[in-house]
Design an enzyme around this catalytic site. Structure first.
Site, PDB file in Angstrom:
ATOM      1  N   ASP A  60       0.855  -1.183   0.000  1.00  0.00           N
ATOM      2  CA  ASP A  60       0.000   0.000   0.000  1.00  0.00           C
ATOM      3  C   ASP A  60       0.891   1.233   0.000  1.00  0.00           C
ATOM      4  OD1 ASP A  60      -1.769   2.082   0.454  1.00  0.00           O
ATOM      5  OD2 ASP A  60      -2.844   1.060   2.073  1.00  0.00           O
ATOM      6  N   SER A 140      -1.337  14.620 -13.775  1.00  0.00           N
ATOM      7  CA  SER A 140      -2.579  14.621 -14.547  1.00  0.00           C
ATOM      8  C   SER A 140      -2.774  16.001 -15.161  1.00  0.00           C
ATOM      9  CB  SER A 140      -3.762  14.305 -13.619  1.00  0.00           C
ATOM     10  OG  SER A 140      -5.013  14.544 -14.231  1.00  0.00           O
ATOM     11  N   TYR A 153      -9.339  15.585  -6.195  1.00  0.00           N
ATOM     12  CA  TYR A 153      -8.373  14.915  -7.071  1.00  0.00           C
ATOM     13  C   TYR A 153      -7.415  15.936  -7.681  1.00  0.00           C
ATOM     14  CZ  TYR A 153      -6.649  12.248 -11.110  1.00  0.00           C
ATOM     15  OH  TYR A 153      -5.855  11.625 -12.049  1.00  0.00           O
ATOM     16  N   LYS A 157      -3.205  16.348  -7.355  1.00  0.00           N
ATOM     17  CA  LYS A 157      -2.296  16.321  -8.490  1.00  0.00           C
ATOM     18  C   LYS A 157      -1.481  17.613  -8.605  1.00  0.00           C
ATOM     19  CE  LYS A 157      -3.237  12.172  -9.841  1.00  0.00           C
ATOM     20  NZ  LYS A 157      -2.214  11.100  -9.749  1.00  0.00           N
TER      21      LYS A 157
END
Length: 257
Positions: A60, A140, A153, A157
């Site tokens: 993980d 991204s 999100y 990023k």
């Protein structure tokens, strides 16, 4: 022979990257969560079929001890760690006012802390080896522009871009370059989930949200994992030796910066 490690490699972009690096001649360790063991083993077997060594490791990236083990196991079993691709990540599609603190923390645990741990553990190993190395992270287009309904999100990023720039400056003296790749819409399981969640929010059918977003792609199609893997191949190879601290768009022409 150089050795690479790709996190989140059981499927999608991570699998495509791992296979491309194997074709480039790297031995490749692949890792993912324990519940993806079968897919991970299949990826590792496909890598081995290309004539290089491969190992499959579970862990993980949000847990420090786990990332330390992934790095040390790679170096011990493949002889070194020369390329680290911190690919593992999660998406979240939700209005900011509906996001709970726990949900926020989950995204940043993987996309933020996971990248930090992967970068720093890889750097420590490369510094011990004394031969430099390549560290590459998953960013991204959402690290260049914040998107509504992808706010948490996007914030994670943006953090990857900052961390990549800082790490590049701190580790240059050790011969380590640090860069990131920034995909747009990629035909993977993650984007199927994003499309599903956007569709539920906007009350449109399956595939409609992705098609609507894809209309903004200059090259006229969504990306494949192989498209992204081609850029990572460059970042992992000698042709990018004079490049560091960059988060490179590979989005078919969605954003222009």
């Amino acid at each position: 022979m150089t050795a690479a490690h790709v996190t989140g490699a059981a499927q999608g972009i991570g699998r495509a990257i791992a296979l491309r690096l194997a074709r480039d001649g790297h031995d490749v360790a692949v890792s993912d969560l324990p519940d993806k063991q079968d897919l991970l083993e299949a990826t590792s077997q496909d890598i081995s079929a290309l004539g290089v060594r491969s190992i499959a490791l579970t862990g993980d990236v949000a847990e420090a001890a786990s990332v330390s083990d992934l790095v040390s196991d790679t170096a011990d079993r493949l002889g070194s760690l020369d390329v680290m691709v911190a690919n593992a990540g999660v998406a979240q599609t939700k209005a900011l006012l509906d996001v709970t603190p726990d949900e926020y923390d989950r995204v940043h645990a993987v996309n933020g802390r996971g990248i930090f741990l992967s970068y720093t553990e890889a750097a420590r190993q490369m510094i011990r080896q004394g031969n430099g190395g390549k560290i590459i992270g998953a960013c991204s287009i959402a690290g260049h522009k914040g998107f509504g309904l992808l706010g948490v999100y996007s914030s994670s990023k943006f953090g990857v871009r900052a961390l990549t720039q800082a790490a590049a400056q701190e580790w240059a003296e050790h011969g380590i370059t640090v860069n990131a790749y920034c995909p747009g819409i990629v035909d993977t399981h993650m984007w199927v989930e994003v499309d599903r969640d956007l569709g539920a929010i906007n009350n449109v059918g399956r595939g409609e949200s992705m098609r609507a977003m894809a209309q903004g792609i200059t090259l006229g199609r969504v990306s494949t994992g192989a498209d992204v893997a081609g850029l990572v191949s460059y970042l992992a190879g000698p042709d990018s030796d004079y490049m560091t601290g960059q988060s490179v768009l590979i989005d078919g022409g969605m954003l222009f910066t």
